[in-house]
Design a protein around this motif. Structure first.
Motif, PDB file in Angstrom:
ATOM      1  N   GLU A  87       0.810  -1.226   0.000  1.00  0.00           N
ATOM      2  CA  GLU A  87       0.000   0.000   0.000  1.00  0.00           C
ATOM      3  C   GLU A  87       0.844   1.276   0.000  1.00  0.00           C
ATOM      4  OE1 GLU A  87      -3.474   2.385   0.204  1.00  0.00           O
ATOM      5  OE2 GLU A  87      -3.365   0.214  -0.074  1.00  0.00           O
ATOM      6  N   TYR A  88       1.933   1.284   0.782  1.00  0.00           N
ATOM      7  CA  TYR A  88       2.631   2.547   1.039  1.00  0.00           C
ATOM      8  C   TYR A  88       4.092   2.636   0.598  1.00  0.00           C
ATOM      9  CZ  TYR A  88      -1.317   3.558   4.120  1.00  0.00           C
ATOM     10  OH  TYR A  88      -2.570   3.784   4.628  1.00  0.00           O
ATOM     11  N   LEU A  89       4.760   1.517   0.383  1.00  0.00           N
ATOM     12  CA  LEU A  89       6.218   1.566   0.254  1.00  0.00           C
ATOM     13  C   LEU A  89       6.749   1.017  -1.063  1.00  0.00           C
ATOM     14  CD1 LEU A  89       7.146   0.283   3.828  1.00  0.00           C
ATOM     15  CD2 LEU A  89       6.828   2.658   3.089  1.00  0.00           C
ATOM     16  N   ASN A  90       7.917   1.523  -1.417  1.00  0.00           N
ATOM     17  CA  ASN A  90       8.736   0.973  -2.492  1.00  0.00           C
ATOM     18  C   ASN A  90      10.064   0.556  -1.886  1.00  0.00           C
ATOM     19  OD1 ASN A  90       7.017   1.386  -4.751  1.00  0.00           O
ATOM     20  ND2 ASN A  90       7.632   3.537  -4.857  1.00  0.00           N
ATOM     21  N   TYR A  91      10.588  -0.548  -2.361  1.00  0.00           N
ATOM     22  CA  TYR A  91      11.889  -1.002  -1.875  1.00  0.00           C
ATOM     23  C   TYR A  91      12.975  -0.407  -2.757  1.00  0.00           C
ATOM     24  CZ  TYR A  91      15.736  -4.049  -0.523  1.00  0.00           C
ATOM     25  OH  TYR A  91      16.940  -4.514  -0.084  1.00  0.00           O
ATOM     26  N   GLU A  92      13.934   0.252  -2.144  1.00  0.00           N
ATOM     27  CA  GLU A  92      15.072   0.839  -2.852  1.00  0.00           C
ATOM     28  C   GLU A  92      16.239  -0.128  -2.741  1.00  0.00           C
ATOM     29  OE1 GLU A  92      14.853   3.754  -4.543  1.00  0.00           O
ATOM     30  OE2 GLU A  92      12.738   3.848  -3.944  1.00  0.00           O
ATOM     31  N   GLU A  93      16.433  -0.932  -3.770  1.00  0.00           N
ATOM     32  CA  GLU A  93      17.430  -2.000  -3.714  1.00  0.00           C
ATOM     33  C   GLU A  93      18.852  -1.480  -3.539  1.00  0.00           C
ATOM     34  OE1 GLU A  93      18.745  -5.849  -6.379  1.00  0.00           O
ATOM     35  OE2 GLU A  93      16.744  -4.999  -6.628  1.00  0.00           O
ATOM     36  N   THR A  94      19.180  -0.386  -4.216  1.00  0.00           N
ATOM     37  CA  THR A  94      20.549   0.129  -4.126  1.00  0.00           C
ATOM     38  C   THR A  94      20.906   0.581  -2.716  1.00  0.00           C
ATOM     39  OG1 THR A  94      19.764   2.289  -4.871  1.00  0.00           O
ATOM     40  CG2 THR A  94      20.718   0.842  -6.543  1.00  0.00           C
ATOM     41  N   ASP A  95      19.917   1.092  -1.972  1.00  0.00           N
ATOM     42  CA  ASP A  95      20.158   1.560  -0.607  1.00  0.00           C
ATOM     43  C   ASP A  95      19.676   0.569   0.449  1.00  0.00           C
ATOM     44  OD1 ASP A  95      21.248   3.983  -1.497  1.00  0.00           O
ATOM     45  OD2 ASP A  95      19.258   4.872  -1.679  1.00  0.00           O
ATOM     46  N   ASP A  96      19.056  -0.538   0.006  1.00  0.00           N
ATOM     47  CA  ASP A  96      18.529  -1.564   0.899  1.00  0.00           C
ATOM     48  C   ASP A  96      17.620  -0.948   1.968  1.00  0.00           C
ATOM     49  OD1 ASP A  96      18.138  -4.177   1.872  1.00  0.00           O
ATOM     50  OD2 ASP A  96      19.742  -3.939   3.345  1.00  0.00           O
ATOM     51  N   ARG A  97      16.604  -0.187   1.487  1.00  0.00           N
ATOM     52  CA  ARG A  97      15.683   0.469   2.398  1.00  0.00           C
ATOM     53  C   ARG A  97      14.322   0.628   1.726  1.00  0.00           C
ATOM     54  NH1 ARG A  97      17.904   6.673   1.924  1.00  0.00           N
ATOM     55  NH2 ARG A  97      17.362   6.893  -0.255  1.00  0.00           N
TER      56      ARG A  97
END
Length: 194
Positions: A87-97
């Motif tokens: 619902e709210y988030l995207n995973y930022e793979e390069t920053d692991d967050r």
């Protein structure tokens, strides 16, 4: 202090001066003393400032949610961890967050200026703009960026310029017998240089 809607324009006008001040501090400031100055000004100004009347940081940035906070944040909305992420988030793979999908932050309540996560607000949001944290000299670029967002950061930089006797027009040090840059008409040593 500047109003929230004035800070970006004013900080943009002072951008060159602020970069010169950063260079000046890199050469002249004692890192430990500068940290104390930042912390003192941070405490003084934030004790008088109501962030809920501004929330530029919530409006200009996406929120960052640490992986270890997802379960407690999902519980605030009565969602499973995966439903909360979807619902709210995207995973930022390069920053692991994880970051919120939108800017302004998805958890910013525009009606009352609060965070919909309440007490579960991420630690990085609670600590923003980090002006009371150690090692400010090495973080000056980040601080200059925050001066375009946060009226308190803008004010901290302006007060530090006076404390250091930094003249934005020439980029040179102000000496004790020079006119005070605050415009009082007195000598620097009898005014802000005391």
């Amino acid at each position: 202090m500047l109003k929230p809607n004035e800070v970006f324009e004013n900080a943009t006008l002072k951008e060159d001066e602020n970069y010169k001040f950063r260079t000046y501090l890199k050469i002249h400031a004692n890192p430990g003393e500068l940290d104390k100055q930042f912390k003192r000004l941070h405490q003084e100004l934030f004790s008088e400032y109501d962030c809920s009347q501004c929330r530029n940081c919530c409006k200009k940035f996406k929120g960052e949610i640490p992986k270890e906070d997802i379960a407690k944040d999902a519980a605030v909305f009565g969602l499973t961890d995966q439903a909360f992420i979807d619902e709210y988030l995207n995973y930022e793979e390069t920053d692991d967050r994880y970051q919120t999908k939108n800017c302004p932050c998805d958890f910013f309540d525009e009606e009352d200026g609060s965070c919909k996560l309440g007490d579960c607000k991420p630690e990085n949001c609670k600590r923003y703009p980090y002006t009371d944290q150690p090692d400010r000299l090495s973080s000056m670029l980040s601080i200059l960026g925050s001066a375009k967002v946060c009226p308190v950061v803008y004010e901290i930089l302006e007060r530090l310029k006076v404390e250091y006797g930094f003249s934005g027009k020439s980029g040179k040090k102000i000496y004790p017998n020079d006119p005070c840059p605050c415009g009082s008409g007195r000598k620097y040593k009898k005014c802000c240089g005391r």
